[in-house]
Design a protein around this motif. Structure first.
Motif, PDB file in Angstrom:
ATOM      1  N   ASP A  77       0.873  -1.140  -0.148  1.00 15.89           N
ATOM      2  CA  ASP A  77       0.128   0.258   0.028  1.00 15.89           C
ATOM      3  C   ASP A  77       0.966   1.166   0.026  1.00 15.89           C
ATOM      4  O   ASP A  77       0.582   2.002  -0.675  1.00 15.89           O
ATOM      5  N   LYS A  78       1.752   1.238   0.871  1.00 14.17           N
ATOM      6  CA  LYS A  78       2.743   2.450   1.006  1.00 14.17           C
ATOM      7  C   LYS A  78       3.659   2.651  -0.358  1.00 14.17           C
ATOM      8  O   LYS A  78       3.792   3.783  -0.839  1.00 14.17           O
ATOM      9  N   VAL A  79       4.133   1.658  -0.942  1.00 18.18           N
ATOM     10  CA  VAL A  79       4.626   1.701  -2.339  1.00 18.18           C
ATOM     11  C   VAL A  79       3.617   2.213  -3.428  1.00 18.18           C
ATOM     12  O   VAL A  79       4.113   3.200  -4.304  1.00 18.18           O
ATOM     13  N   ALA A  80       2.811   1.663  -3.447  1.00 21.68           N
ATOM     14  CA  ALA A  80       1.690   1.975  -4.347  1.00 21.68           C
ATOM     15  C   ALA A  80       1.260   3.440  -4.219  1.00 21.68           C
ATOM     16  O   ALA A  80       1.117   4.109  -5.256  1.00 21.68           O
ATOM     17  N   ALA A  81       1.196   4.035  -2.871  1.00 21.16           N
ATOM     18  CA  ALA A  81       0.963   5.382  -2.969  1.00 21.16           C
ATOM     19  C   ALA A  81       1.931   6.426  -3.337  1.00 21.16           C
ATOM     20  O   ALA A  81       1.923   7.174  -3.898  1.00 21.16           O
ATOM     21  N   PHE A  82       3.497   5.691  -3.102  1.00 18.95           N
ATOM     22  CA  PHE A  82       4.449   6.669  -3.755  1.00 18.95           C
ATOM     23  C   PHE A  82       4.518   6.536  -5.018  1.00 18.95           C
ATOM     24  O   PHE A  82       4.656   7.582  -5.605  1.00 18.95           O
ATOM     25  N   LEU A  83       3.984   5.323  -5.645  1.00 15.08           N
ATOM     26  CA  LEU A  83       4.099   5.347  -7.110  1.00 15.08           C
ATOM     27  C   LEU A  83       2.722   5.947  -7.964  1.00 15.08           C
ATOM     28  O   LEU A  83       2.832   6.016  -8.949  1.00 15.08           O
ATOM     29  N   SER A  84       1.987   6.541  -6.960  1.00 18.02           N
ATOM     30  CA  SER A  84       0.351   6.956  -7.740  1.00 18.02           C
ATOM     31  C   SER A  84       0.697   7.987  -8.513  1.00 18.02           C
ATOM     32  O   SER A  84       1.714   8.792  -8.230  1.00 18.02           O
ATOM     33  N   ILE A  85       0.209   8.138  -9.690  1.00 19.93           N
ATOM     34  CA  ILE A  85       0.202   9.193 -10.497  1.00 19.93           C
ATOM     35  C   ILE A  85      -0.240  10.457  -9.970  1.00 19.93           C
ATOM     36  O   ILE A  85      -1.602  10.603  -9.268  1.00 19.93           O
ATOM     37  N   ASP A  86       0.458  11.530 -10.143  1.00 20.67           N
ATOM     38  CA  ASP A  86      -0.103  13.066  -9.908  1.00 20.67           C
ATOM     39  C   ASP A  86      -0.395  13.503 -11.036  1.00 20.67           C
ATOM     40  O   ASP A  86      -0.232  13.310 -12.031  1.00 20.67           O
ATOM     41  N   GLU A  87      -0.938  14.918 -10.759  1.00 21.45           N
ATOM     42  CA  GLU A  87      -1.539  15.702 -11.990  1.00 21.45           C
ATOM     43  C   GLU A  87      -0.470  16.052 -12.987  1.00 21.45           C
ATOM     44  O   GLU A  87      -0.736  16.625 -14.200  1.00 21.45           O
ATOM     45  N   ASN A  88       0.894  15.908 -12.713  1.00 23.62           N
ATOM     46  CA  ASN A  88       2.042  16.356 -13.465  1.00 23.62           C
ATOM     47  C   ASN A  88       2.630  15.102 -14.020  1.00 23.62           C
ATOM     48  O   ASN A  88       3.920  15.562 -14.475  1.00 23.62           O
ATOM     49  N   VAL A  89       2.317  14.028 -14.366  1.00 21.28           N
ATOM     50  CA  VAL A  89       2.874  12.786 -14.598  1.00 21.28           C
ATOM     51  C   VAL A  89       3.569  13.349 -16.024  1.00 21.28           C
ATOM     52  O   VAL A  89       4.696  12.769 -16.450  1.00 21.28           O
ATOM     53  N   LEU A  90       2.936  14.044 -16.946  1.00 17.37           N
ATOM     54  CA  LEU A  90       3.531  14.131 -18.289  1.00 17.37           C
ATOM     55  C   LEU A  90       4.694  15.384 -18.286  1.00 17.37           C
ATOM     56  O   LEU A  90       5.376  15.335 -19.192  1.00 17.37           O
ATOM     57  N   ARG A  91       4.821  15.969 -17.260  1.00 14.83           N
ATOM     58  CA  ARG A  91       5.703  17.079 -16.895  1.00 14.83           C
ATOM     59  C   ARG A  91       7.134  16.209 -16.557  1.00 14.83           C
ATOM     60  O   ARG A  91       8.082  16.689 -16.597  1.00 14.83           O
ATOM     61  N   GLY A  92       6.910  15.063 -15.880  1.00 15.33           N
ATOM     62  CA  GLY A  92       7.800  14.494 -15.223  1.00 15.33           C
ATOM     63  C   GLY A  92       8.400  15.026 -13.916  1.00 15.33           C
ATOM     64  O   GLY A  92       7.851  15.861 -13.302  1.00 15.33           O
ATOM     65  N   CYS A  93       9.324  14.279 -13.340  1.00 17.82           N
ATOM     66  CA  CYS A  93      10.079  14.696 -12.126  1.00 17.82           C
ATOM     67  C   CYS A  93      10.685  15.844 -12.158  1.00 17.82           C
ATOM     68  O   CYS A  93      11.291  16.023 -13.021  1.00 17.82           O
ATOM     69  N   ARG A  94      10.465  16.678 -11.174  1.00 18.57           N
ATOM     70  CA  ARG A  94      11.003  18.099 -11.432  1.00 18.57           C
ATOM     71  C   ARG A  94      12.775  17.953 -11.177  1.00 18.57           C
ATOM     72  O   ARG A  94      13.262  18.736 -11.924  1.00 18.57           O
ATOM     73  N   LEU A  95      12.990  17.039 -10.391  1.00 16.77           N
ATOM     74  CA  LEU A  95      14.679  16.861 -10.320  1.00 16.77           C
ATOM     75  C   LEU A  95      15.346  15.701 -11.394  1.00 16.77           C
ATOM     76  O   LEU A  95      16.260  15.968 -11.702  1.00 16.77           O
ATOM     77  N   GLY A  96      14.339  14.702 -11.438  1.00 16.60           N
ATOM     78  CA  GLY A  96      14.837  13.676 -12.317  1.00 16.60           C
ATOM     79  C   GLY A  96      15.152  14.463 -13.888  1.00 16.60           C
ATOM     80  O   GLY A  96      16.057  13.782 -14.445  1.00 16.60           O
ATOM     81  N   ARG A  97      14.175  15.113 -14.181  1.00 16.77           N
ATOM     82  CA  ARG A  97      14.430  15.558 -15.511  1.00 16.77           C
ATOM     83  C   ARG A  97      15.674  16.557 -15.494  1.00 16.77           C
ATOM     84  O   ARG A  97      16.428  16.515 -16.632  1.00 16.77           O
ATOM     85  N   LEU A  98      16.271  17.036 -14.697  1.00 15.63           N
ATOM     86  CA  LEU A  98      17.325  17.969 -14.773  1.00 15.63           C
ATOM     87  C   LEU A  98      18.559  17.303 -15.146  1.00 15.63           C
ATOM     88  O   LEU A  98      19.443  17.544 -15.639  1.00 15.63           O
ATOM     89  N   VAL A  99      18.679  15.773 -14.313  1.00 17.20           N
ATOM     90  CA  VAL A  99      19.922  15.178 -14.657  1.00 17.20           C
ATOM     91  C   VAL A  99      20.169  14.621 -16.194  1.00 17.20           C
ATOM     92  O   VAL A  99      21.015  14.302 -16.379  1.00 17.20           O
TER      93      VAL A  99
END
Length: 189
Positions: A77-99
């Protein structure tokens, strides 16, 4: 909001939207409604401001991730919550995109906040899985560190797939796949 805070908030927004290479000091100043002299009063340059913005993004993400990993009763349940899709999924991770930006990847100062954040996320997922493992919720032979790395890698990769398809569907499928690796009931042994 004071000038320094407006500069950091503006840099955060532009980094997410345009990346590091695509963000000019002039664009940051314009969005923040400040003059060039104001920016250089608080920061030595673009990279120092970007590092401050990365650390601010990290703080915001830590709060969201901490909340998600605290929800639910089981590790799954906890991992599923971490992996849940947010409204910005198509923008990507704010930090991950930077690398993915060559200037960020080759600059230790710009990369450090991102690396620290990824290490923190992996450790946080690891804590959830270690507790579940100790409680017998997960198989005895499970490599918890490997699974916590896979969960983080999946989320980052799922963002890339979603952005490439311009659809959240690949993200959803990737989440279903990783959750199949985490038992939803007590392990027997």
């Amino acid at each position: 909001m004071e000038t320094r805070e407006r500069l950091i908030a503006s840099m955060q927004e532009l980094l997410w939207e345009n990346g590091y290479a695509g963000t000019s000091p002039r664009a940051v100043q314009k969005l923040a409604g400040t003059r060039q002299s104001s920016m250089y009063h608080f920061f030595d340059g673009k990279s120092e401001l970007a590092v401050a913005a990365e650390y601010r993004m990290s703080e915001e993400l830590k709060a969201q991730i901490t909340e998600r990993l605290a929800s639910g009763n089981s590790a799954r349940d906890k991992v599923a919550a971490f992996l849940s899709i947010d409204e910005n999924v198509l923008r990507g991770c704010r930090l991950g995109r930077l690398v993915q930006d060559a200037e960020v990847a080759s600059n230790d100062a710009l990369r450090e906040p991102i690396q620290e954040m990824f290490e923190w996320i992996q450790a946080s997922i690891g804590e959830v899985l270690h507790r579940a493992h100790a409680a017998g919720e997960l198989p005895a032979d499970l490599d918890v560190e490997a699974l916590s790395t896979a969960v983080l890698a999946l989320r980052q990769g799922a963002y890339v797939l979603a952005r490439g398809a311009q659809s959240p569907e690949p993200f959803r499928r990737a989440v279903i796949g990783i959750l199949q690796l985490i038992p939803s009931t007590q392990a027997t042994g």
